[in-house]
Scaffold this motif. Structure first.
Motif, PDB file in Angstrom:
ATOM      1  N   VAL A 149    -118.626  -3.316   5.361  1.00  8.43           N
ATOM      2  CA  VAL A 149    -119.141  -4.467   4.627  1.00  8.43           C
ATOM      3  C   VAL A 149    -118.375  -5.748   4.909  1.00  8.43           C
ATOM      4  O   VAL A 149    -118.537  -6.732   4.217  1.00  8.43           O
ATOM      5  CB  VAL A 149    -119.149  -4.200   3.107  1.00  8.43           C
ATOM      6  N   THR A 150    -117.553  -5.730   5.931  1.00  6.96           N
ATOM      7  CA  THR A 150    -116.668  -6.867   6.160  1.00  6.96           C
ATOM      8  C   THR A 150    -117.202  -7.849   7.184  1.00  6.96           C
ATOM      9  O   THR A 150    -116.455  -8.652   7.710  1.00  6.96           O
ATOM     10  CB  THR A 150    -115.276  -6.383   6.588  1.00  6.96           C
ATOM     11  N   GLY A 151    -118.479  -7.801   7.460  1.00 12.65           N
ATOM     12  CA  GLY A 151    -119.038  -8.738   8.417  1.00 12.65           C
ATOM     13  C   GLY A 151    -119.331 -10.095   7.794  1.00 12.65           C
ATOM     14  O   GLY A 151    -119.370 -10.239   6.574  1.00 12.65           O
ATOM     15  N   ILE A 152    -119.539 -11.055   8.641  1.00 12.06           N
ATOM     16  CA  ILE A 152    -119.886 -12.403   8.195  1.00 12.06           C
ATOM     17  C   ILE A 152    -121.213 -12.785   8.854  1.00 12.06           C
ATOM     18  O   ILE A 152    -121.366 -12.702  10.078  1.00 12.06           O
ATOM     19  CB  ILE A 152    -118.798 -13.435   8.597  1.00 12.06           C
ATOM     20  N   LYS A 153    -122.174 -13.174   8.044  1.00 13.55           N
ATOM     21  CA  LYS A 153    -123.459 -13.669   8.532  1.00 13.55           C
ATOM     22  C   LYS A 153    -123.725 -14.984   7.815  1.00 13.55           C
ATOM     23  O   LYS A 153    -123.649 -15.054   6.588  1.00 13.55           O
ATOM     24  CB  LYS A 153    -124.583 -12.674   8.232  1.00 13.55           C
ATOM     25  N   LYS A 161    -121.202 -16.013   5.179  1.00 17.72           N
ATOM     26  CA  LYS A 161    -121.030 -15.237   3.948  1.00 17.72           C
ATOM     27  C   LYS A 161    -120.796 -13.768   4.292  1.00 17.72           C
ATOM     28  O   LYS A 161    -121.265 -13.277   5.315  1.00 17.72           O
ATOM     29  CB  LYS A 161    -122.265 -15.367   3.053  1.00 17.72           C
ATOM     30  N   SER A 162    -120.069 -13.079   3.383  1.00 20.16           N
ATOM     31  CA  SER A 162    -119.832 -11.649   3.609  1.00 20.16           C
ATOM     32  C   SER A 162    -121.157 -10.903   3.598  1.00 20.16           C
ATOM     33  O   SER A 162    -122.080 -11.264   2.865  1.00 20.16           O
ATOM     34  CB  SER A 162    -118.895 -11.087   2.545  1.00 20.16           C
ATOM     35  N   ALA A 163    -121.234  -9.864   4.446  1.00 22.18           N
ATOM     36  CA  ALA A 163    -122.486  -9.125   4.569  1.00 22.18           C
ATOM     37  C   ALA A 163    -122.202  -7.685   4.976  1.00 22.18           C
ATOM     38  O   ALA A 163    -121.178  -7.381   5.578  1.00 22.18           O
ATOM     39  CB  ALA A 163    -123.376  -9.791   5.625  1.00 22.18           C
TER      40      ALA A 163
END
Length: 157
Positions: A9-13, A16-18
């Motif tokens: 869950v630590t991605g950025i799209k 914002k965190s995604a």
């Protein structure tokens, strides 16, 4: 083979965190009959990089990266289903040592932690801090024991 979900869950799209991954892990392996291992995540350095994952081979006895970590799921079957011969008065055939500091949490079932001198019964919720010593796991029950382990590369003083 057991299906183990993993969510990253630590991605950025769009700034914002995604949730970037929500799927079943792909590297679940059965090295011995009914002994299910999945290396869920690893890091290659400390401090850890948050930018990427470097997949690692899923080995029966882990080889933690130098200055790195493993996050490992293990389902240990009853001894009678493991396919190894345990002889009274001899070291457990799965006795091993890793050069790591391990944080282990028992999620379900029960399991004996065997040391060169002594053993202790572990049950759900029990936590083990394993500091690079010879050890083995023995499941003397009729049900699998599930544990989560975080292995951190370490050095002996």
């Amino acid at each position: 083979m057991k299906k183990i979900p993993r969510r990253v869950v630590t991605g950025i799209k769009n700034g914002k965190s995604a949730i970037v991954e929500d799927e079943i892990v792909k590297n679940t392996v059965e090295h011995f009959p009914n002994l299910i291992i999945s290396d869920i995540w690893n890091t290659q350095q400390i401090p850890a990089s948050l930018d990427f994952e470097n997949p690692i081979p899923n080995l029966g006895f882990p080889q933690t990266p130098k200055n790195g970590t493993y996050f490992r799921y293990v389902s240990i079957p009853p001894d009678k289903d493991l396919g190894v011969e345990i002889k009274e008065g001899e070291p457990h055939p799965m006795m091993h040592q890793t050069p790591t500091l391990d944080y282990i949490i028992i999620l379900s079932g029960e399991l004996y932690l065997i040391m060169e001198e002594g053993e202790t019964l572990l049950k759900p919720g029990d936590i083990v801090i394993q500091r690079g010593t010879n050890h083995a796991w023995s499941n003397r029950s009729d049900e699998p024991c599930i544990q989560l382990a975080i292995l951190i590369d370490a050095e002996k003083d």
